[in-house]
Scaffold this active site. Structure first.
Site, PDB file in Angstrom:
ATOM      1  N   ARG A 317      -3.321   2.637 -10.864  1.00  0.00           N
ATOM      2  CA  ARG A 317      -2.096   3.105 -10.218  1.00  0.00           C
ATOM      3  C   ARG A 317      -0.977   3.153 -11.255  1.00  0.00           C
ATOM      4  O   ARG A 317      -0.665   2.126 -11.869  1.00  0.00           O
ATOM      5  CB  ARG A 317      -1.699   2.174  -9.068  1.00  0.00           C
ATOM      6  CG  ARG A 317      -2.753   2.031  -7.966  1.00  0.00           C
ATOM      7  CD  ARG A 317      -2.853   3.285  -7.109  1.00  0.00           C
ATOM      8  NE  ARG A 317      -3.978   3.271  -6.198  1.00  0.00           N
ATOM      9  CZ  ARG A 317      -3.967   2.768  -4.981  1.00  0.00           C
ATOM     10  NH1 ARG A 317      -2.871   2.210  -4.509  1.00  0.00           N
ATOM     11  NH2 ARG A 317      -5.037   2.816  -4.220  1.00  0.00           N
ATOM     12  N   GLU A 319       2.142   3.376 -10.848  1.00  0.00           N
ATOM     13  CA  GLU A 319       3.436   3.024 -10.277  1.00  0.00           C
ATOM     14  C   GLU A 319       4.210   2.117 -11.227  1.00  0.00           C
ATOM     15  O   GLU A 319       3.649   1.186 -11.794  1.00  0.00           O
ATOM     16  CB  GLU A 319       3.233   2.300  -8.935  1.00  0.00           C
ATOM     17  CG  GLU A 319       2.557   3.161  -7.886  1.00  0.00           C
ATOM     18  CD  GLU A 319       2.161   2.353  -6.665  1.00  0.00           C
ATOM     19  OE1 GLU A 319       2.163   1.109  -6.759  1.00  0.00           O
ATOM     20  OE2 GLU A 319       1.851   2.958  -5.635  1.00  0.00           O
ATOM     21  N   ARG A 325       3.236  -8.490  -6.884  1.00  0.00           N
ATOM     22  CA  ARG A 325       1.952  -8.155  -6.274  1.00  0.00           C
ATOM     23  C   ARG A 325       1.355  -6.827  -6.734  1.00  0.00           C
ATOM     24  O   ARG A 325       0.328  -6.401  -6.215  1.00  0.00           O
ATOM     25  CB  ARG A 325       2.092  -8.150  -4.747  1.00  0.00           C
ATOM     26  CG  ARG A 325       2.984  -7.063  -4.189  1.00  0.00           C
ATOM     27  CD  ARG A 325       2.972  -7.088  -2.675  1.00  0.00           C
ATOM     28  NE  ARG A 325       3.594  -5.920  -2.081  1.00  0.00           N
ATOM     29  CZ  ARG A 325       3.490  -5.590  -0.804  1.00  0.00           C
ATOM     30  NH1 ARG A 325       2.759  -6.331  -0.002  1.00  0.00           N
ATOM     31  NH2 ARG A 325       4.090  -4.524  -0.333  1.00  0.00           N
ATOM     32  N   HIS A 326       1.992  -6.140  -7.686  1.00  0.00           N
ATOM     33  CA  HIS A 326       1.488  -4.837  -8.137  1.00  0.00           C
ATOM     34  C   HIS A 326       0.921  -4.923  -9.552  1.00  0.00           C
ATOM     35  O   HIS A 326       1.481  -5.586 -10.422  1.00  0.00           O
ATOM     36  CB  HIS A 326       2.601  -3.787  -8.106  1.00  0.00           C
ATOM     37  CG  HIS A 326       2.957  -3.326  -6.734  1.00  0.00           C
ATOM     38  ND1 HIS A 326       3.931  -3.929  -5.982  1.00  0.00           N
ATOM     39  CD2 HIS A 326       2.449  -2.327  -5.960  1.00  0.00           C
ATOM     40  CE1 HIS A 326       4.026  -3.313  -4.802  1.00  0.00           C
ATOM     41  NE2 HIS A 326       3.138  -2.343  -4.770  1.00  0.00           N
ATOM     42  N   GLU A 468       0.346  -7.201   2.731  1.00  0.00           N
ATOM     43  CA  GLU A 468      -0.766  -6.277   2.957  1.00  0.00           C
ATOM     44  C   GLU A 468      -1.833  -6.433   1.884  1.00  0.00           C
ATOM     45  O   GLU A 468      -1.528  -6.484   0.706  1.00  0.00           O
ATOM     46  CB  GLU A 468      -0.244  -4.843   2.947  1.00  0.00           C
ATOM     47  CG  GLU A 468      -1.325  -3.793   3.089  1.00  0.00           C
ATOM     48  CD  GLU A 468      -1.190  -2.704   2.037  1.00  0.00           C
ATOM     49  OE1 GLU A 468      -2.218  -2.343   1.454  1.00  0.00           O
ATOM     50  OE2 GLU A 468      -0.071  -2.238   1.806  1.00  0.00           O
ATOM     51  N   SER A 471      -5.753  -1.326   3.175  1.00  0.00           N
ATOM     52  CA  SER A 471      -5.395  -0.093   3.857  1.00  0.00           C
ATOM     53  C   SER A 471      -6.705   0.598   4.229  1.00  0.00           C
ATOM     54  O   SER A 471      -7.606   0.710   3.397  1.00  0.00           O
ATOM     55  CB  SER A 471      -4.594   0.818   2.930  1.00  0.00           C
ATOM     56  OG  SER A 471      -3.278   0.951   3.379  1.00  0.00           O
ATOM     57  N   ARG A 519      -5.432  -9.459  -5.232  1.00  0.00           N
ATOM     58  CA  ARG A 519      -4.463  -9.756  -4.178  1.00  0.00           C
ATOM     59  C   ARG A 519      -5.061 -10.694  -3.129  1.00  0.00           C
ATOM     60  O   ARG A 519      -4.369 -11.564  -2.594  1.00  0.00           O
ATOM     61  CB  ARG A 519      -3.969  -8.465  -3.526  1.00  0.00           C
ATOM     62  CG  ARG A 519      -2.702  -8.648  -2.717  1.00  0.00           C
ATOM     63  CD  ARG A 519      -2.149  -7.351  -2.171  1.00  0.00           C
ATOM     64  NE  ARG A 519      -1.531  -6.517  -3.186  1.00  0.00           N
ATOM     65  CZ  ARG A 519      -0.811  -5.426  -2.919  1.00  0.00           C
ATOM     66  NH1 ARG A 519      -0.650  -5.045  -1.657  1.00  0.00           N
ATOM     67  NH2 ARG A 519      -0.292  -4.710  -3.887  1.00  0.00           N
TER      68      ARG A 519
END
Length: 545
Positions: A317, A319, A325-326, A468, A471, A519
């Site tokens: 990812r 991002e 948490r990323h 979370e 997903s 996670r």
């Protein structure tokens, strides 16, 4: 994973960075101090050596020393039996053993006596050297052992004995009366970080502060810069053993439910999730990117006749999310399956899977969990035997009643998720729950709309401790609707034409989910940062080691 936009760095993140800088400064001061100590110790050892008879005059010189490199270049197989430090207990008393470990601590008592502690993985044992002709131990041998640098790799031969008093500094409640000691590889005299500093808990710092003592705090960036040393702490040894158990249980459970393990490509021609958060590269002159998810190829496998599949593999990812948490690369645990009637069939698999993982860790990993708890105290995870399911609207209503307004048909932000987690725990006494029927606008293009209201989707998220972790959804399995949704989400259909075409060959209704391994471990153990559960994390600022 969630499609929420990447949050900006928080004040907590900024404070963490400042703490790291402060810790790095302290660490440098400590390094200089340790270097001066090491230099003095080395000079003292040299002076002492000059005053002592040469090793050649030591009748027990063969019982200790540095092992030449050529002796450990796979020269021969001796047939000697090696013991594991973790296996040494009362039943080993009186037995001769051969062990290898890292030299964790050295405590000279006199010229004729010293204690050293050897570590192997999560286990430690105290070794006693006493100069004695009967034992084949000389004062020169004691001096050799005490002059070794911490973290050097050492072989010890000796006899297991029972100490008179319980040992507090080691995991094993036996001692080894050393007869031979050899250094296989010396560590540098002053390490970049001190293992003792890196293993301290907040309680240790608070206790020292009350006593007016200033302890060195090893910051997160410093730990990651010298990760090979940091990984030696008991808590890190335990964390990654827990991670291994989670991955193994994931495979084991799904295999028991007739899933087939697969491997999908990580080099793809276009986005697998939608949006711009992809790592782009050239693939033999063609534009390509790293897969954000195995999603498209999992579905292709379903179309290929595999009714249930799973994969454990890297996910990328791009991002720019500097949060707790990323990560830019993490280990994805993904599954996809045919649906006979309802996407709750997928939710039921998740229910059974995670309850089995939680029970396995609780019942079989006590040693690891207790070790983590000593440095990073946490409350055991609360979960139900039958996992709670809430609709998105029910979750939003709970937040509204508690004074938190959510943007209509919007995704939950981090703070809303955490608050919902607290509310669910108070009302239902669980830290683990599923929320389903999310608005379609906040889900990936391949998510199936609800039959009764196309503004909602047959999708779900799963939460641990208000964050979370999963997903998932029923997927669109008709090419016409898939093309329509991809276009609406701004995806160039030509880049996924081969994927869409697959569904024109006949595709069963299906759904699945994806979860980040790091996670899951972070939240099960209530750790405050995902970098603690990634062995060599990759985030927007880190590409090494």
């Amino acid at each position: 994973m969630s499609s929420e936009p990447p949050p900006a760095p928080s004040a907590a993140a900024a404070e963490g960075l400042a703490a790291d800088l402060s810790a790095a400064t302290l660490s440098k001061k400590q390094q200089k101090k340790d270097a001066r100590k090491a230099e003095k110790a080395e000079k003292a050892a040299q002076r002492q050596q000059q005053q002592q008879p040469a090793d050649a005059e030591d009748p027990f010189a063969a019982n200790y020393g540095d092992v030449p490199v050529e002796e450990i270049q796979s020269k021969a197989i001796s047939g000697r039996l090696w013991s594991q430090i973790g296996d040494l207990d009362d039943s080993s008393a009186g037995r001769s053993v051969l062990i290898r470990g890292s030299l964790q601590a050295i405590r000279p008592v006199s010229k004729k006596m010293a204690f050293v502690v050897l570590r192997q993985s999560m286990s430690t044992v105290q070794c006693v050297l006493v100069a004695s002709a009967d034992a084949g131990v000389s004062t020169q041998m004691v001096r050799f052992a005490t002059a070794l640098s911490k973290e050097s790799i050492v072989d010890v031969e000796g006899v297991v004995s029972l100490p008179k008093e319980p040992l507090k500094a080691t995991t094993q409640q036996v001692e080894i009366q050393v007869r031979k000691i050899y250094c296989i590889n010396r560590a540098i005299p002053t390490l970049p970080i001190n293992l003792e500093d890196a293993a301290r808990s907040e309680a240790d710092f608070e206790k020292a502060e009350l006593a007016g003592e200033k302890l060195v705090r090893v910051g997160q960036d410093t730990r990651l810069n010298y990760r090979a040393i940091d990984l030696r702490t008991p808590s890190n040894q335990a964390i990654f053993r827990i991670q291994c158990q989670v991955e193994n249980k994931f495979r084991e459970f799904l295999l028991s439910k007739d899933f087939v393990g697969i491997h999908t490509p990580k080099l793809i021609s276009g986005s697998s999730e939608g949006g711009a958060a992809v790592f782009k590269l050239l693939y033999n002159g063609q534009p390509a990117c790293l897969a954000q998810s195995p999603q498209l190829h999992k579905q292709m496998a379903l179309c290929g006749g595999f009714e249930r599949v799973f994969e454990v593999g890297p996910v990328f990812r791009a991002e720019n999310s500097n949060t707790h948490r990323h990560l830019c690369e993490f280990v994805g645990l993904d599954a996809e399956m045919e649906i006979k009637e309802h996407y709750f069939e997928v939710c039921d698999i998740i229910d059974g899977l995670f309850v089995s993982i939680f029970k396995h860790l609780t019942e079989n990993c006590n040693k690891e969990l207790e070790t983590i708890n000593r440095q990073y105290p946490f409350e055991p995870l609360k979960y139900l035997d039958k996992t709670l399911k809430l609709t998105y609207e029910e979750g939003v209503q709970m937040l509204k009643e508690a004074g938190t307004e959510i943007e209509p048909m919007g995704d939950l932000n981090t703070e809303a998720e955490k608050k919902l987690g607290r509310l669910v725990r108070e009302k239902y006494d669980t830290d683990f729950f599923i929320m389903y029927r999310y608005p379609l606008a906040v889900r990936p293009f391949y998510t199936m709309p609800c039959y009764d209201n196309p503004a909602y989707s047959n999708s779900f998220d799963v939460f641990i401790r208000g964050e979370e972790i999963i997903s998932g959804a029923q997927r669109i399995h008709t090419p016409e609707l898939l093309t329509k949704r991809a276009t609406e989400c701004g995806i160039d259909v030509s880049t996924i034409s081969t994927y869409i075409e697959v569904f024109s060959y006949g595709a069963p209704p299906h759904g699945g989910f994806g979860v980040g391994l790091e996670r899951v471990v972070m939240l099960f153990c209530a750790l405050n940062n995902i970098r603690k559960t990634s062995m060599f994390p990759r985030d927007p600022q880190r590409l090494v080691p």
